[in-house]
Design a protein around this motif. Structure first.
Motif, short mmCIF file in Angstrom:
data_model
loop_
_atom_site.label_atom_id
_atom_site.label_comp_id
_atom_site.label_asym_id
_atom_site.label_seq_id
_atom_site.Cartn_x
_atom_site.Cartn_y
_atom_site.Cartn_z
N LYS A 2 0.83 -1.20 0.00
CA LYS A 2 0.00 0.00 0.00
C LYS A 2 0.87 1.25 0.00
CE LYS A 2 -3.92 0.05 0.38
NZ LYS A 2 -5.01 0.00 -0.61
N ARG A 3 0.33 2.34 -0.56
CA ARG A 3 1.03 3.62 -0.58
C ARG A 3 0.53 4.46 0.59
NH1 ARG A 3 3.63 4.82 -5.37
NH2 ARG A 3 3.25 3.34 -7.07
N PHE A 4 1.45 5.09 1.29
CA PHE A 4 1.12 5.92 2.43
C PHE A 4 1.73 7.31 2.24
CE2 PHE A 4 0.79 1.62 3.93
CZ PHE A 4 -0.37 1.65 4.67
N PRO A 5 1.19 8.29 2.97
CA PRO A 5 1.77 9.63 2.87
C PRO A 5 3.27 9.59 3.17
CG PRO A 5 -0.28 9.68 4.12
CD PRO A 5 0.07 8.23 3.89
N ALA A 102 -14.00 6.80 0.52
CA ALA A 102 -12.59 6.77 0.13
C ALA A 102 -12.27 7.78 -0.96
CB ALA A 102 -12.20 5.36 -0.33
N ASP A 103 -13.28 8.17 -1.74
CA ASP A 103 -13.05 9.14 -2.82
C ASP A 103 -13.09 10.58 -2.31
OD1 ASP A 103 -12.97 7.04 -4.66
OD2 ASP A 103 -15.16 7.09 -4.93
N ASP A 104 -13.54 10.78 -1.07
CA ASP A 104 -13.75 12.13 -0.55
C ASP A 104 -12.70 12.56 0.47
OD1 ASP A 104 -16.08 12.39 -2.09
OD2 ASP A 104 -17.30 11.46 -0.52
N ASP A 107 -5.21 12.91 2.14
CA ASP A 107 -4.13 12.08 2.63
C ASP A 107 -4.16 11.89 4.14
OD1 ASP A 107 -3.11 11.65 0.12
OD2 ASP A 107 -1.57 13.21 0.25
N ALA A 108 -4.84 12.78 4.87
CA ALA A 108 -4.86 12.69 6.33
C ALA A 108 -5.86 11.65 6.84
CB ALA A 108 -5.17 14.05 6.94
N HIS A 109 -6.67 11.10 5.93
CA HIS A 109 -7.65 10.09 6.34
C HIS A 109 -7.60 8.89 5.41
CE1 HIS A 109 -9.38 13.53 8.53
NE2 HIS A 109 -9.90 12.62 9.32
N GLY A 110 -7.95 7.74 5.94
CA GLY A 110 -8.10 6.52 5.16
C GLY A 110 -9.24 5.71 5.73
N PRO A 132 -6.91 3.51 -3.38
CA PRO A 132 -5.74 4.19 -2.79
C PRO A 132 -5.87 4.52 -1.31
CG PRO A 132 -6.23 5.10 -4.95
CD PRO A 132 -7.36 4.16 -4.62
N ARG A 133 -7.04 4.90 -0.83
CA ARG A 133 -7.15 5.32 0.56
C ARG A 133 -7.86 4.29 1.44
NH1 ARG A 133 -7.40 10.32 -2.23
NH2 ARG A 133 -5.62 11.62 -1.65
#
Length: 314
Positions: A2-5, A102-104, A107-110, A132-133
């Motif tokens: 997974k990609r993270f900030p 998840a679309d809304d 980066d600060a939320h998942g 992604p999120r």
């Protein structure tokens, strides 16, 4: 992976709740529990609950998290609603309303994904986990409350394992109470059914989980109902605690320094991860030292959640 900030946030809260508008509207269209009438939530086994709409405002929540120094917040579907167990034609619009969040978020939320448990579709779940999120999978604790239930759930858990994302075990619907107990306080399910579900799920994992899912990372909400603290009783009754499972984590919501310290004495510091359960149970100040030392605070609020989400040695 997974990609993270990047860089990773200092503080991670792995467990909050927020209802997006499409989920709210889908709950209002229902004519039986689980349903919303205005902002009054009706569930089987629990008294009606008055939801405060202000606590489910994403912009306001983001501001609160920033003020508390939280850099990444993982939002969780309220598993006591029981949406995962509804017939597929009923659960689909509700879960779609949840996953659409998840679309809304930025980066600060998942999100934790939520599976359909009736007519489950592993391919559908894999696609959801690839968003992604979406950072992991949440399952209701009562769905894995015995070794046999855990084995039945394993094909969905294996989807998370294959995606290299963790699983959050969260209390499911409360056990219905006797109608003569109408005067029970509102906190009753959280201190009885929820705690018992978490403990049973932990014991099921302790007995059978790692053999079924050798690489899965799993976190139990609410310190797993304090199940590991029963290790002496477990031994007296013929079981063994055994070696600490380094793929198991314990989320802290609703507990303070005494319970967290007691857990650390049994399982160590490394598995403990911060969770607030906001808005249902809110820590006084998520950016504050819990009173167990600066290194302890950094581990629980930052280092350990990163290990839960990303894996790797610890």
């Amino acid at each position: 992976m997974k990609r993270f900030p990047c860089p990773l946030p200092t503080v991670v809260d792995v467990h909050q709740h927020l209802w997006p508008e499409p989920l709210v509207e889908a709950l209002r269209r229902r004519t039986r529990a689980p349903r919303l009438v205005g902002w009054t939530l009706h569930l089987e086994g629990e008294p009606p609950y008055e939801v405060d709409p202000a606590t489910h405002d994403l912009a306001a929540r983001a501001g609160t998290d920033r003020a508390d120094g939280v850099g990444l917040t993982l939002l969780s579907l309220s598993a006591p609603l029981g949406l995962e167990r509804l017939p597929a034609e009923e659960s689909t619009p509700l879960l779609d309303g949840w996953h659409g969040l998840a679309d809304d978020v930025g980066d600060a939320h998942g999100l934790w994904a939520a599976p359909r448990l009736v007519e489950p579709d592993p391919a559908e779940l894999a696609a959801t986990l690839a968003r992604p999120r979406v950072h992991g999978l949440q399952v209701p604790a009562d769905a894995m409350g015995s070794p046999a239930r855990l084995e039945a759930l394993a094909p969905l858990l294996a989807v998370a394992e294959a995606a290299d994302v963790p699983v959050l075990v969260h209390p499911g619907p409360a056990v219905p109470t006797d109608p003569t107990d109408a005067a029970l306080p509102g906190w009753w399910p959280a201190l009885t059914s929820y705690v018992a579900q978490q403990a049973a799920a932990w014991f099921a994992w302790h007995v059978a989980g790692r053999a079924l899912l050798p690489r899965l990372r799993v976190a139990f909400v609410g310190l797993a109902g304090l199940a590991p603290l029963h290790h002496e009783r477990l031994t007296q009754r013929g079981g063994t605690l055994g070696a600490i499972d380094r793929g198991v984590f314990y989320e802290t919501s609703s507990y303070g320094a005494r319970a967290v310290d007691a857990m650390a004495r049994v399982v160590g510091v490394d598995p403990l991860v911060l969770g607030s359960d906001r808005p249902y149970a809110v820590a006084t100040d998520l950016s504050a030292d819990p009173g167990l030392g600066e290194a302890f605070s950094h581990a629980v609020r930052s280092a350990n959640p990163h290990h839960l989400l990303q894996g790797g040695p610890r």
